[in-house]
Design a protein around this motif. Structure first.
Motif, PDB file in Angstrom:
ATOM      1  N   CYS A  64       2.879   6.487 -19.308  1.00  0.00           N
ATOM      2  CA  CYS A  64       4.206   6.334 -19.552  1.00  0.00           C
ATOM      3  C   CYS A  64       4.995   7.576 -19.818  1.00  0.00           C
ATOM      4  CB  CYS A  64       4.128   5.655 -20.869  1.00  0.00           C
ATOM      5  SG  CYS A  64       3.539   3.688 -21.264  1.00  0.00           S
ATOM      6  N   ARG A  65       4.666   8.692 -20.198  1.00  0.00           N
ATOM      7  CA  ARG A  65       5.260   9.687 -20.206  1.00  0.00           C
ATOM      8  C   ARG A  65       5.568  10.383 -18.847  1.00  0.00           C
ATOM      9  NH1 ARG A  65       2.054  13.817 -22.752  1.00  0.00           N
ATOM     10  NH2 ARG A  65       3.767  15.295 -22.852  1.00  0.00           N
ATOM     11  N   ALA A  66       4.427  10.365 -18.117  1.00  0.00           N
ATOM     12  CA  ALA A  66       4.585  10.582 -16.679  1.00  0.00           C
ATOM     13  C   ALA A  66       5.625   9.982 -15.764  1.00  0.00           C
ATOM     14  CB  ALA A  66       3.157  10.685 -15.888  1.00  0.00           C
ATOM     15  N   PHE A  67       5.512   8.702 -16.152  1.00  0.00           N
ATOM     16  CA  PHE A  67       6.443   7.783 -15.376  1.00  0.00           C
ATOM     17  C   PHE A  67       8.070   8.216 -15.454  1.00  0.00           C
ATOM     18  CE2 PHE A  67       9.228   3.973 -14.642  1.00  0.00           C
ATOM     19  CZ  PHE A  67       8.961   3.668 -13.148  1.00  0.00           C
ATOM     20  N   VAL A  68       8.337   8.458 -16.755  1.00  0.00           N
ATOM     21  CA  VAL A  68       9.623   8.696 -17.168  1.00  0.00           C
ATOM     22  C   VAL A  68       9.834  10.322 -16.710  1.00  0.00           C
ATOM     23  CG1 VAL A  68      11.173   8.986 -18.943  1.00  0.00           C
ATOM     24  CG2 VAL A  68       9.487   6.966 -19.105  1.00  0.00           C
ATOM     25  N   TYR A  69       8.892  10.924 -16.687  1.00  0.00           N
ATOM     26  CA  TYR A  69       9.118  12.310 -16.192  1.00  0.00           C
ATOM     27  C   TYR A  69       9.716  12.313 -14.547  1.00  0.00           C
ATOM     28  CZ  TYR A  69       8.187  17.249 -15.172  1.00  0.00           C
ATOM     29  OH  TYR A  69       7.989  18.810 -14.640  1.00  0.00           O
ATOM     30  N   LEU A  70       9.444  11.437 -13.937  1.00  0.00           N
ATOM     31  CA  LEU A  70       9.478  11.340 -12.604  1.00  0.00           C
ATOM     32  C   LEU A  70      11.216  11.205 -12.350  1.00  0.00           C
ATOM     33  CD1 LEU A  70       7.129   8.554 -11.166  1.00  0.00           C
ATOM     34  CD2 LEU A  70       7.208  10.997 -10.604  1.00  0.00           C
ATOM     35  N   TYR A  71      11.818  10.672 -13.578  1.00  0.00           N
ATOM     36  CA  TYR A  71      13.238  10.432 -13.272  1.00  0.00           C
ATOM     37  C   TYR A  71      13.955  11.404 -14.412  1.00  0.00           C
ATOM     38  CZ  TYR A  71      11.854   6.193 -11.092  1.00  0.00           C
ATOM     39  OH  TYR A  71      11.268   5.223 -10.184  1.00  0.00           O
ATOM     40  N   LEU A  72      13.532  12.046 -15.351  1.00  0.00           N
ATOM     41  CA  LEU A  72      13.949  12.883 -16.124  1.00  0.00           C
ATOM     42  C   LEU A  72      13.215  14.223 -16.256  1.00  0.00           C
ATOM     43  CD1 LEU A  72      14.632  10.376 -19.048  1.00  0.00           C
ATOM     44  CD2 LEU A  72      16.206  10.906 -16.948  1.00  0.00           C
ATOM     45  N   GLY A  73      12.334  14.588 -15.618  1.00  0.00           N
ATOM     46  CA  GLY A  73      11.566  15.645 -15.587  1.00  0.00           C
ATOM     47  C   GLY A  73      12.450  16.898 -14.994  1.00  0.00           C
TER      48      GLY A  73
ATOM     49  N   SER B  39       0.688  -1.043  -0.065  1.00  0.00           N
ATOM     50  CA  SER B  39      -0.138   0.047  -0.166  1.00  0.00           C
ATOM     51  C   SER B  39       0.873   1.222  -0.072  1.00  0.00           C
ATOM     52  CB  SER B  39      -0.919   0.021   1.238  1.00  0.00           C
ATOM     53  OG  SER B  39      -0.281  -0.088   2.477  1.00  0.00           O
ATOM     54  N   MET B  40       1.991   1.219   0.578  1.00  0.00           N
ATOM     55  CA  MET B  40       2.824   2.572   0.787  1.00  0.00           C
ATOM     56  C   MET B  40       3.620   2.628  -0.701  1.00  0.00           C
ATOM     57  SD  MET B  40       6.288   3.130   3.262  1.00  0.00           S
ATOM     58  CE  MET B  40       5.239   3.133   4.721  1.00  0.00           C
ATOM     59  N   VAL B  41       4.002   1.526  -1.390  1.00  0.00           N
ATOM     60  CA  VAL B  41       4.481   1.296  -2.530  1.00  0.00           C
ATOM     61  C   VAL B  41       3.409   2.096  -3.548  1.00  0.00           C
ATOM     62  CG1 VAL B  41       5.648   0.197  -4.429  1.00  0.00           C
ATOM     63  CG2 VAL B  41       6.146  -0.187  -2.085  1.00  0.00           C
ATOM     64  N   ARG B  42       2.295   1.596  -3.605  1.00  0.00           N
ATOM     65  CA  ARG B  42       1.206   1.963  -4.388  1.00  0.00           C
ATOM     66  C   ARG B  42       0.955   3.531  -4.170  1.00  0.00           C
ATOM     67  NH1 ARG B  42      -2.746  -1.217  -6.407  1.00  0.00           N
ATOM     68  NH2 ARG B  42      -2.475  -2.613  -4.635  1.00  0.00           N
ATOM     69  N   LYS B  43       0.799   4.077  -2.870  1.00  0.00           N
ATOM     70  CA  LYS B  43       0.643   5.439  -2.586  1.00  0.00           C
ATOM     71  C   LYS B  43       1.774   6.198  -3.174  1.00  0.00           C
ATOM     72  CE  LYS B  43      -0.631   8.608   0.990  1.00  0.00           C
ATOM     73  NZ  LYS B  43       0.285   9.828   0.265  1.00  0.00           N
ATOM     74  N   ASN B  44       2.793   5.760  -3.206  1.00  0.00           N
ATOM     75  CA  ASN B  44       4.074   6.773  -3.429  1.00  0.00           C
ATOM     76  C   ASN B  44       4.122   6.879  -4.903  1.00  0.00           C
ATOM     77  OD1 ASN B  44       6.964   7.614  -2.908  1.00  0.00           O
ATOM     78  ND2 ASN B  44       7.704   6.074  -4.085  1.00  0.00           N
TER      79      ASN B  44
ATOM     80  N   ASN C 174       1.553   6.379  -6.758  1.00  0.00           N
ATOM     81  CA  ASN C 174       0.218   7.096  -7.192  1.00  0.00           C
ATOM     82  C   ASN C 174       0.429   8.752  -7.038  1.00  0.00           C
ATOM     83  OD1 ASN C 174      -0.880   4.873  -7.894  1.00  0.00           O
ATOM     84  ND2 ASN C 174      -2.156   4.972  -6.049  1.00  0.00           N
ATOM     85  N   ASP C 175       1.112   8.961  -5.987  1.00  0.00           N
ATOM     86  CA  ASP C 175       1.501  10.675  -5.644  1.00  0.00           C
ATOM     87  C   ASP C 175       2.365  11.036  -6.941  1.00  0.00           C
ATOM     88  OD1 ASP C 175      -0.440  10.096  -3.552  1.00  0.00           O
ATOM     89  OD2 ASP C 175       1.062  10.285  -1.895  1.00  0.00           O
ATOM     90  N   GLY C 176       3.276  10.394  -6.901  1.00  0.00           N
ATOM     91  CA  GLY C 176       4.538  10.808  -7.598  1.00  0.00           C
ATOM     92  C   GLY C 176       3.889  10.930  -9.376  1.00  0.00           C
ATOM     93  N   ILE C 177       3.405  10.046  -9.799  1.00  0.00           N
ATOM     94  CA  ILE C 177       2.782   9.924 -11.208  1.00  0.00           C
ATOM     95  C   ILE C 177       1.573  10.932 -11.342  1.00  0.00           C
ATOM     96  CG2 ILE C 177       1.754   8.801 -13.039  1.00  0.00           C
ATOM     97  CD1 ILE C 177       3.580   6.306 -12.392  1.00  0.00           C
TER      98      ILE C 177
ATOM     99  N   GLY D 176       0.316  18.286 -18.066  1.00  0.00           N
ATOM    100  CA  GLY D 176      -1.104  18.949 -18.564  1.00  0.00           C
ATOM    101  C   GLY D 176      -2.202  18.120 -18.720  1.00  0.00           C
ATOM    102  N   GLY D 177      -2.003  16.816 -17.882  1.00  0.00           N
ATOM    103  CA  GLY D 177      -3.162  15.919 -18.031  1.00  0.00           C
ATOM    104  C   GLY D 177      -4.239  16.025 -16.729  1.00  0.00           C
ATOM    105  N   GLY D 178      -4.085  17.116 -16.043  1.00  0.00           N
ATOM    106  CA  GLY D 178      -5.175  17.333 -15.085  1.00  0.00           C
ATOM    107  C   GLY D 178      -5.069  16.308 -13.744  1.00  0.00           C
ATOM    108  N   GLN D 179      -6.179  16.075 -12.951  1.00  0.00           N
ATOM    109  CA  GLN D 179      -6.090  15.444 -11.995  1.00  0.00           C
ATOM    110  C   GLN D 179      -6.797  14.106 -12.484  1.00  0.00           C
ATOM    111  OE1 GLN D 179      -5.299  16.365  -8.875  1.00  0.00           O
ATOM    112  NE2 GLN D 179      -5.603  14.741  -7.846  1.00  0.00           N
ATOM    113  N   ASN D 180      -6.111  13.298 -12.233  1.00  0.00           N
ATOM    114  CA  ASN D 180      -6.627  11.812 -12.503  1.00  0.00           C
ATOM    115  C   ASN D 180      -6.272  10.566 -11.608  1.00  0.00           C
ATOM    116  OD1 ASN D 180      -7.522   9.496 -14.183  1.00  0.00           O
ATOM    117  ND2 ASN D 180      -6.862  10.616 -16.037  1.00  0.00           N
ATOM    118  N   ASN D 181      -6.831  10.661 -10.428  1.00  0.00           N
ATOM    119  CA  ASN D 181      -6.870   9.593  -9.452  1.00  0.00           C
ATOM    120  C   ASN D 181      -7.110   8.215  -9.737  1.00  0.00           C
ATOM    121  OD1 ASN D 181      -5.834  11.623  -7.569  1.00  0.00           O
ATOM    122  ND2 ASN D 181      -7.776  11.846  -6.873  1.00  0.00           N
TER     123      ASN D 181
END
Length: 234
Positions: free
Chosen positions: A205-214, A132-137, A139-142, A150-155
């Motif tokens: 996919c773009r958001a995940f890579v953005y975490l590391y290269l954004g 659950s902690m990994v999932r939240k981490n 979720n929050d980051g992405i 520019g994708g807005g809120q998308n929980n």
């Protein structure tokens, strides 16, 4: 819905591939191929990463994910960023005709916008981390990255990334999570070698890579090293 089928949810252009029969216990990944490969060691944690994965993707950078708890930084996991050299070079050379002396913001953006072939391998450096902690981490980051792109809120979208991995599962020191952007913008997530979800979404996919290269990467040194590998491709 039957196993391994695609479905569209709501009015969003997102497809999710359900993985049937996910077991309660996550089994350890076979290390045979990796143990035969030379490794690079992340010095802050001592975690080693093979310089190449079994599918040929090469290690471009290593780093550490930290989390501040009550003002104190804790190391959560080490990570290695892998890439398909042919795909990466094709993306860069499709728009850049001259040799670059140093990495530019445009080059990072090109990789973020064309993330197919990128894999991030994460190795936990603390014990008894609930899923659950990994999932939240994640979720929050992405979720933050999606908003910056520019994708807005998308929980509803972000919480699908870990798929059917059970919240009660605890990851121990050395447990591995591997996330790959596959052709068709399918984000595949594995836990200790077992596929727990496949989510088809270009934005995720773009958001995940953005975490590391954004603009605000999880590890600035890792981003810089990845950037050096881009320059070397010319």
């Amino acid at each position: 819905m039957s196993s391994n089928t695609l479905s569209t949810t709501g009015n969003q252009d997102i497809k999710e591939i359900k993985i049937a029969n996910i077991e309660n216990e996550i089994h350890e990944e076979s290390q045979c191929a990796e143990t035969e490969m030379p490794v690079e060691v992340e010095k802050k944690t001592g975690v080693s990463f093979p310089i190449k994965l079994h599918d040929g993707r090469e290690l471009k950078a290593i780093g550490v994910r930290r989390k501040n708890v009550f003002g104190f930084p804790f190391k959560i996991y080490s990570f290695g960023i892998y890439a398909d050299n042919q795909k990466l070079a094709a993306v860069l050379k499709s728009k850049l005709v001259e040799r670059q002396a140093k990495v530019t913001k445009e080059m990072y953006e090109m990789v973020i916008d064309n993330p197919v072939g990128i894999t991030v391998k994460m190795v936990m450096v603390i014990s008894n981390v609930p899923m659950s902690m990994v999932r939240k981490n994640l979720n929050d980051g992405i979720g933050v990255a999606i908003r910056k792109l520019g994708g807005g809120q998308n929980n509803e979208l972000t919480k699908r990334i870990m798929g059917e991995a059970k919240d009660e599962i605890k990851l121990t020191h050395g447990s591995k999570i591997e996330v790959t952007c596959l052709p068709g913008y399918v984000l595949e997530t594995k836990a200790n070698g077992k596929v727990v979800n496949k989510l088809e979404s270009e934005l995720v996919c773009r958001a995940f890579v953005y975490l590391y290269l954004g603009e605000d990467p999880l590890d600035k040194e890792a981003k810089d090293k990845f950037g050096m590998s881009l320059v070397s491709m010319f």
